[in-house]
Scaffold this motif. Structure first.
Motif, mmCIF file in Angstrom:
data_model
loop_
_atom_site.group_PDB
_atom_site.id
_atom_site.type_symbol
_atom_site.label_atom_id
_atom_site.label_comp_id
_atom_site.label_asym_id
_atom_site.label_seq_id
_atom_site.Cartn_x
_atom_site.Cartn_y
_atom_site.Cartn_z
ATOM 1 N N CYS A 210 2.619 -0.929 -4.273
ATOM 2 C CA CYS A 210 2.112 -0.033 -3.232
ATOM 3 C C CYS A 210 1.018 0.872 -3.786
ATOM 4 C CB CYS A 210 3.258 0.802 -2.666
ATOM 5 S SG CYS A 210 4.595 -0.183 -1.940
ATOM 6 N N PRO A 211 -0.221 0.385 -3.873
ATOM 7 C CA PRO A 211 -1.294 1.208 -4.433
ATOM 8 C C PRO A 211 -1.751 2.293 -3.462
ATOM 9 C CG PRO A 211 -1.822 -1.159 -4.476
ATOM 10 C CD PRO A 211 -0.675 -0.966 -3.547
ATOM 11 N N GLY A 212 -2.211 3.407 -4.054
ATOM 12 C CA GLY A 212 -2.998 4.366 -3.295
ATOM 13 C C GLY A 212 -4.444 3.900 -3.323
ATOM 14 N N TYR A 213 -5.370 4.829 -3.511
ATOM 15 C CA TYR A 213 -6.774 4.431 -3.593
ATOM 16 C C TYR A 213 -7.051 3.772 -4.938
ATOM 17 C CZ TYR A 213 -8.632 6.286 0.758
ATOM 18 O OH TYR A 213 -8.919 6.482 2.073
ATOM 19 N N SER B 295 0.863 -1.174 0.000
ATOM 20 C CA SER B 295 0.000 0.000 0.000
ATOM 21 C C SER B 295 0.898 1.222 0.000
ATOM 22 C CB SER B 295 -0.876 0.001 1.256
ATOM 23 O OG SER B 295 -1.518 1.247 1.454
ATOM 24 N N ALA B 296 0.337 2.360 -0.388
ATOM 25 C CA ALA B 296 1.053 3.610 -0.137
ATOM 26 C C ALA B 296 1.374 3.732 1.348
ATOM 27 C CB ALA B 296 0.213 4.794 -0.596
ATOM 28 N N GLN C 64 -3.813 12.326 -3.089
ATOM 29 C CA GLN C 64 -3.474 11.686 -4.360
ATOM 30 C C GLN C 64 -3.508 12.758 -5.460
ATOM 31 O OE1 GLN C 64 -4.533 7.626 -4.134
ATOM 32 N NE2 GLN C 64 -5.046 7.473 -6.299
ATOM 33 N N PRO D 107 5.179 2.271 -6.220
ATOM 34 C CA PRO D 107 3.940 2.993 -5.938
ATOM 35 C C PRO D 107 3.035 3.063 -7.169
ATOM 36 C CG PRO D 107 5.870 4.261 -5.252
ATOM 37 C CD PRO D 107 6.341 3.158 -6.147
ATOM 38 N N TRP E 23 0.967 10.285 -4.732
ATOM 39 C CA TRP E 23 0.785 10.459 -3.291
ATOM 40 C C TRP E 23 2.126 10.519 -2.555
ATOM 41 C CZ3 TRP E 23 -3.139 6.865 -0.267
ATOM 42 C CH2 TRP E 23 -3.146 7.193 1.085
ATOM 43 N N THR E 24 2.984 9.516 -2.791
ATOM 44 C CA THR E 24 4.225 9.445 -2.034
ATOM 45 C C THR E 24 5.329 10.295 -2.637
ATOM 46 O OG1 THR E 24 4.791 7.402 -3.233
ATOM 47 C CG2 THR E 24 3.712 7.162 -1.109
ATOM 48 N N ASP F 135 0.106 5.224 -7.053
ATOM 49 C CA ASP F 135 -0.612 6.069 -6.107
ATOM 50 C C ASP F 135 -0.886 7.460 -6.603
ATOM 51 O OD1 ASP F 135 1.868 7.274 -6.071
ATOM 52 O OD2 ASP F 135 2.279 6.882 -3.950
#
Length: 274
Positions: free
Chosen positions: A198-201, A156-157, A234, A266, A271-272, A268
């Protein structure tokens, strides 16, 4: 005129033909999309998820019909090491090997740290982190013997950054990334790779339900929930699609991913990158 297809051409069209994959938590959402991507690339499958066994068996049969590959279903509870061992044995008994392991199963609970239920903490750590330890330790010997393997951990993120009220989930996903790196280093010279996605939403039915709940709770429009609540961190302001995660997993599982190991990848929307 008769056209003959060479083995190399078959391998190109179905790059995972002859491989066997196990995907935990694969009866819905991201796990199902990953399983479908691997099946589309030719891999046989062990599916896993909680629910009615007959529904899982029916899902496995649908993979046979749609993709022309053999699939089997395990109802193993990822919080139960004995059930995990039985699932791994099922893969060996049915297919004689396991080439690709995708640790995707996960659960979540949101609560302030001081009131976080200890039982929820234990459950999340068991499913989101410890299950991956058990599947990995049981998969590695066979992969080492054959000199080839792919281990993909759906993190995940939150394996890279934190959010309030998600103590157990963030701790488990950070731990899963650590396990990914250790596995990659220990297997680096064996033809085995281990990586974390590492997914975001990501757009799933669970997220759709969360949107509706948040809209009711805050009395704000659906679009505002998406942009200002769920996707606040995001930058691209869009949900990833489950098929995007599946496609990345299939790439990592193939020969083109041979030099990618120990990585946190990622998905994401930036996001990161903050």
């Amino acid at each position: 005129m008769t056209f003959q297809v060479s083995p190399d051409q078959v391998r190109t069209e179905k790059p995972l033909a002859g491989r066997v994959a196990l995907v935990t938590g694969s009866t819905s959402g991201i796990g199902l999309a990953v399983a479908r991507a691997l099946a589309g690339a030719g891999s046989a499958l062990v599916l896993n998820g909680l629910g009615r066994p007959e529904e899982g068996s029916s899902l496995a049969l649908s993979f046979d019909d749609q993709f022309g590959i053999e699939a089997v279903y395990s109802p193993a509870d990822m919080a139960d090491p004995t059930a995990i061992a039985a699932m791994m044995q099922l893969a060996s008994a049915r297919f004689g090997r396991l080439d690709i392991l995708v640790n995707n199963a996960g659960i979540q609970h949101v609560s302030p740290l001081e009131s976080f239920p200890p039982a929820q903490w234990d459950a999340i750590l068991a499913v989101d982190l410890t299950s991956a330890f058990h599947t990995t330790r049981l998969a590695l010997p066979g992969m080492r013997e054959r000199g080839w393997g792919r281990i993909i951990n759906v993190a995940s993120a939150h394996a890279l950054v934190a959010s309030p009220f998600k103590a157990a989930y963030v701790a488990a996903k950070h731990g899963l990334l650590g396990l990914t790196k250790v596995t990659a280093l220990e297997a680096a010279e064996t033809g085995i790779t281990c990586n974390a996605i590492c997914p975001g939403y990501v757009w799933t039915p669970l997220v759709e339900a969360q949107i509706a709940d948040q809209a009711r709770a805050h009395s704000i429009p659906r679009e505002a929930v998406i942009r200002d609540v769920l996707l606040a961190n995001q930058p691209n302001k869009r949900f990833a699609q489950v098929d995007e995660i599946g496609a990345l997993a299939a790439f990592l599982a193939g020969d083109a991913g041979a030099s990618i190991t120990g990585a946190a990848l990622p998905v994401d929307g930036g996001w990161t990158a903050h």
